[in-house]
Design a protein around this motif. Structure first.
Motif, PDB file in Angstrom:
ATOM      1  N   ILE A 305       0.820  -1.212   0.000  1.00 58.29           N
ATOM      2  CA  ILE A 305       0.000   0.000   0.000  1.00 58.29           C
ATOM      3  C   ILE A 305       0.855   1.264   0.000  1.00 58.29           C
ATOM      4  N   PRO A 306       0.335   2.358  -0.616  1.00 60.58           N
ATOM      5  CA  PRO A 306       1.094   3.608  -0.695  1.00 60.58           C
ATOM      6  C   PRO A 306       1.088   4.409   0.603  1.00 60.58           C
ATOM      7  N   TYR A 307       0.103   4.167   1.464  1.00 64.27           N
ATOM      8  CA  TYR A 307       0.037   4.858   2.751  1.00 64.27           C
ATOM      9  C   TYR A 307      -0.929   4.111   3.660  1.00 64.27           C
ATOM     10  N   CYS A 308      -0.872   4.401   4.950  1.00 62.02           N
ATOM     11  CA  CYS A 308      -1.749   3.752   5.931  1.00 62.02           C
ATOM     12  C   CYS A 308      -3.072   4.505   5.993  1.00 62.02           C
ATOM     13  N   ILE A 309      -4.151   3.829   5.667  1.00 63.14           N
ATOM     14  CA  ILE A 309      -5.449   4.501   5.642  1.00 63.14           C
ATOM     15  C   ILE A 309      -5.902   4.897   7.042  1.00 63.14           C
ATOM     16  N   THR A 310      -5.567   4.096   8.040  1.00 59.91           N
ATOM     17  CA  THR A 310      -5.944   4.471   9.412  1.00 59.91           C
ATOM     18  C   THR A 310      -5.296   5.791   9.800  1.00 59.91           C
ATOM     19  N   GLU A 311      -3.990   5.926   9.548  1.00 59.47           N
ATOM     20  CA  GLU A 311      -3.307   7.163   9.916  1.00 59.47           C
ATOM     21  C   GLU A 311      -3.878   8.360   9.158  1.00 59.47           C
ATOM     22  N   ALA A 312      -4.203   8.167   7.882  1.00 59.50           N
ATOM     23  CA  ALA A 312      -4.744   9.257   7.077  1.00 59.50           C
ATOM     24  C   ALA A 312      -6.119   9.691   7.578  1.00 59.50           C
ATOM     25  N   LEU A 313      -6.943   8.731   7.996  1.00 60.34           N
ATOM     26  CA  LEU A 313      -8.279   9.049   8.494  1.00 60.34           C
ATOM     27  C   LEU A 313      -8.233   9.610   9.913  1.00 60.34           C
ATOM     28  N   VAL A 314      -7.276   9.158  10.719  1.00 59.69           N
ATOM     29  CA  VAL A 314      -7.110   9.729  12.052  1.00 59.69           C
ATOM     30  C   VAL A 314      -6.675  11.189  11.938  1.00 59.69           C
ATOM     31  N   HIS A 315      -5.819  11.494  10.981  1.00 54.34           N
ATOM     32  CA  HIS A 315      -5.426  12.887  10.768  1.00 54.34           C
ATOM     33  C   HIS A 315      -6.666  13.741  10.468  1.00 54.34           C
ATOM     34  N   ALA A 316      -7.587  13.202   9.689  1.00 54.61           N
ATOM     35  CA  ALA A 316      -8.831  13.923   9.387  1.00 54.61           C
ATOM     36  C   ALA A 316      -9.637  14.149  10.663  1.00 54.61           C
ATOM     37  N   ALA A 317      -9.738  13.106  11.483  1.00 55.61           N
ATOM     38  CA  ALA A 317     -10.503  13.205  12.725  1.00 55.61           C
ATOM     39  C   ALA A 317      -9.865  14.170  13.712  1.00 55.61           C
ATOM     40  N   GLU A 318      -8.551  14.379  13.589  1.00 49.75           N
ATOM     41  CA  GLU A 318      -7.838  15.298  14.467  1.00 49.75           C
ATOM     42  C   GLU A 318      -7.808  16.726  13.914  1.00 49.75           C
ATOM     43  N   GLY A 319      -8.265  16.893  12.667  1.00 49.73           N
ATOM     44  CA  GLY A 319      -8.281  18.222  12.069  1.00 49.73           C
ATOM     45  C   GLY A 319      -7.026  18.589  11.311  1.00 49.73           C
ATOM     46  N   ASP A 320      -6.107  17.625  11.134  1.00 50.12           N
ATOM     47  CA  ASP A 320      -4.875  17.866  10.366  1.00 50.12           C
ATOM     48  C   ASP A 320      -5.194  17.640   8.888  1.00 50.12           C
ATOM     49  N   ILE A 321      -5.914  18.564   8.305  1.00 46.07           N
ATOM     50  CA  ILE A 321      -6.482  18.402   6.966  1.00 46.07           C
ATOM     51  C   ILE A 321      -5.430  18.264   5.874  1.00 46.07           C
ATOM     52  N   GLU A 322      -4.297  18.918   6.044  1.00 42.11           N
ATOM     53  CA  GLU A 322      -3.250  18.876   5.023  1.00 42.11           C
ATOM     54  C   GLU A 322      -2.653  17.486   4.851  1.00 42.11           C
ATOM     55  N   HIS A 323      -2.759  16.647   5.883  1.00 43.57           N
ATOM     56  CA  HIS A 323      -2.181  15.302   5.829  1.00 43.57           C
ATOM     57  C   HIS A 323      -3.260  14.223   5.954  1.00 43.57           C
ATOM     58  N   ALA A 324      -4.481  14.570   5.567  1.00 48.67           N
ATOM     59  CA  ALA A 324      -5.618  13.685   5.821  1.00 48.67           C
ATOM     60  C   ALA A 324      -6.302  13.201   4.554  1.00 48.67           C
ATOM     61  N   LEU A 325      -6.914  12.040   4.675  1.00 49.00           N
ATOM     62  CA  LEU A 325      -7.811  11.530   3.652  1.00 49.00           C
ATOM     63  C   LEU A 325      -9.216  11.974   4.029  1.00 49.00           C
ATOM     64  N   LEU A 326      -9.844  12.788   3.178  1.00 48.81           N
ATOM     65  CA  LEU A 326     -11.140  13.393   3.486  1.00 48.81           C
ATOM     66  C   LEU A 326     -12.243  12.710   2.689  1.00 48.81           C
ATOM     67  N   PHE A 327     -12.774  11.626   3.235  1.00 47.69           N
ATOM     68  CA  PHE A 327     -13.870  10.927   2.574  1.00 47.69           C
ATOM     69  C   PHE A 327     -15.101  11.836   2.508  1.00 47.69           C
ATOM     70  N   CYS A 328     -15.873  11.680   1.433  1.00 47.98           N
ATOM     71  CA  CYS A 328     -17.095  12.474   1.281  1.00 47.98           C
ATOM     72  C   CYS A 328     -17.981  11.843   0.225  1.00 47.98           C
ATOM     73  N   GLY A 329     -19.245  12.268   0.180  1.00 49.00           N
ATOM     74  CA  GLY A 329     -20.152  11.852  -0.869  1.00 49.00           C
ATOM     75  C   GLY A 329     -20.043  12.791  -2.056  1.00 49.00           C
ATOM     76  N   GLU A 330     -20.655  12.423  -3.171  1.00 49.89           N
ATOM     77  CA  GLU A 330     -20.555  13.231  -4.394  1.00 49.89           C
ATOM     78  C   GLU A 330     -21.073  14.649  -4.194  1.00 49.89           C
ATOM     79  N   ASN A 331     -22.033  14.825  -3.295  1.00 50.75           N
ATOM     80  CA  ASN A 331     -22.661  16.135  -3.114  1.00 50.75           C
ATOM     81  C   ASN A 331     -22.056  16.971  -1.997  1.00 50.75           C
ATOM     82  N   ALA A 332     -20.850  16.632  -1.555  1.00 55.93           N
ATOM     83  CA  ALA A 332     -20.224  17.398  -0.469  1.00 55.93           C
ATOM     84  C   ALA A 332     -20.100  18.875  -0.825  1.00 55.93           C
TER      85      ALA A 332
END
Length: 354
Positions: A305-332
């Motif tokens: 894998i190219p990166y750890c998805i848990t770490e990327a999603l935890v960054h999102a949950a912590e508000g570190d948006i620059e280093h985060a995977l930001l899941f969303c729906g098409e209508n975000a």
């Protein structure tokens, strides 16, 4: 006449189930508030224990503990409300996650990211209602036949997720490119028909919920007009005061433009939808050496894998948006401001009366 959503003896005043969004996005505050306002609140169990002190060392114990904590806190917000959890079938130790949720006293479990073939075995003897998330008539029929043969059981309800959903998607890249709304409507109609047939066979109604891209009352009216019993809504609830996500995450939705919403290849092997940001640009060019495994998804191949998805999603949950995977729906991109869950539920209640 106002339409409600009945699942066995459970009855939601407003036929809306809030989608489960991990990591740390739909927890007790959002789920409890949706339930309090007459819908069905859902807590995502995906790495739910990320704030527990022993999460890195023992993620399973941390997650099981957090499930019980979050359900308890949601109950305090909505003592008489309907609460459930969303558990991905590809979660490692899936059976124990389900059993922990049952012990926590949830009303229902929704399970997707694959067919929850043995879900009835893990909830046997409990009053917990169970439902698969499916994206095709074929997968619905396969699951119904399996459950009938192995467990003499039919789903209590079913969530039909279309290609506009957020996070991991139940479609291939090719299917997503050619899947228009008319095609989704056809799938939804076919499943509604089969659910009615199975319901007659088992002597009870099997409600069908439309999901994926349901954003406002017009979307809900369309789904109900097709015969759906209710809708599942995720993205709209992210930009609310009560959502458990940090402010920076909510602001990312509000600032996103339509062209920022992208289909990506998740490191765990599935297509997914997310907001394009510096993190996605960076991982598109480089592969990060994985330093630690958080035991999240069974399909993850750590060495590839190219990166750890848990770490990327935890960054999102912590508000570190620059280093985060930001899941969303098409209508975000339609999110324009921070709303209140109460106001959104009023809008959907209007649609249920139309």
């Amino acid at each position: 006449m106002e339409k409600t959503l009945k699942i066995g003896l459970l009855e939601a005043k407003i036929p809306v189930i809030q989608g489960g969004m991990g990591v740390g996005i739909s927890l007790s505050t959002l789920a409890g508030t949706v339930a309090k306002e007459g819908g069905i609140g859902m807590i995502s169990t995906a790495q739910i224990g990320w704030r527990e002190p022993d999460f890195k060392k023992n993620p399973f114990a941390a997650n099981y503990r957090a499930i019980k904590k979050e359900v308890q806190k949601a109950r305090a917000i909505a003592p008489g409300g309907i609460l459930g959890v969303n558990i991905m079938t590809v979660t490692r130790n899936y059976a124990q996650y389900v059993r922990t949720a049952v012990e926590a006293g949830v009303d229902l479990i929704v399970s997707g990211a694959g067919l929850p073939v043995d879900l009835p075995a893990y909830t046997e003897g409990s009053p917990v209602k169970i439902a698969p998330v499916v994206s095709s008539l074929k997968s619905f029929l396969v699951l119904c036949r399996l459950w009938e043969r192995k467990y003499q059981r039919a789903p209590d309800f079913v969530v039909v997720e279309g290609p506009k959903a957020g996070g991991h998607l139940g479609f291939s890249q090719e299917e997503l490119e050619r899947f228009q709304r008319d095609s989704y409507d056809e799938v939804l109609l076919s499943i509604i028909e089969k659910a009615r047939e199975y319901g007659e066979k088992v002597g009870r109604k099997i409600p069908v919920l439309a999901a994926g891209g349901i954003f406002d009352k017009e979307d809900m009216c369309h789904a109900l007009a097709l015969g759906a019993d209710g809708v599942q809504v995720g993205t709209r609830f992210v930009a609310t005061e009560e959502c458990d996500a940090p402010k920076a995450y909510k602001e990312a939705y509000i600032q996103a433009k339509k062209e920022d919403i992208s289909i990506i290849k998740s490191p765990v092997g599935m297509p997914a939808r997310a907001i394009r940001n510096p993190f996605l640009e960076q991982v598109g060019e480089n592969t990060t050496k994985i330093q630690h495994c958080y035991q999240c998804i069974s399909t993850c191949k750590q060495k590839e894998i190219p990166y750890c998805i848990t770490e990327a999603l935890v960054h999102a949950a912590e508000g570190d948006i620059e280093h985060a995977l930001l899941f969303c729906g098409e209508n975000a991109w339609k999110c324009e401001k921070i709303e209140k869950v109460k106001d959104i539920m009023k809008e959907f209640a209007e649609a249920a009366r139309m």
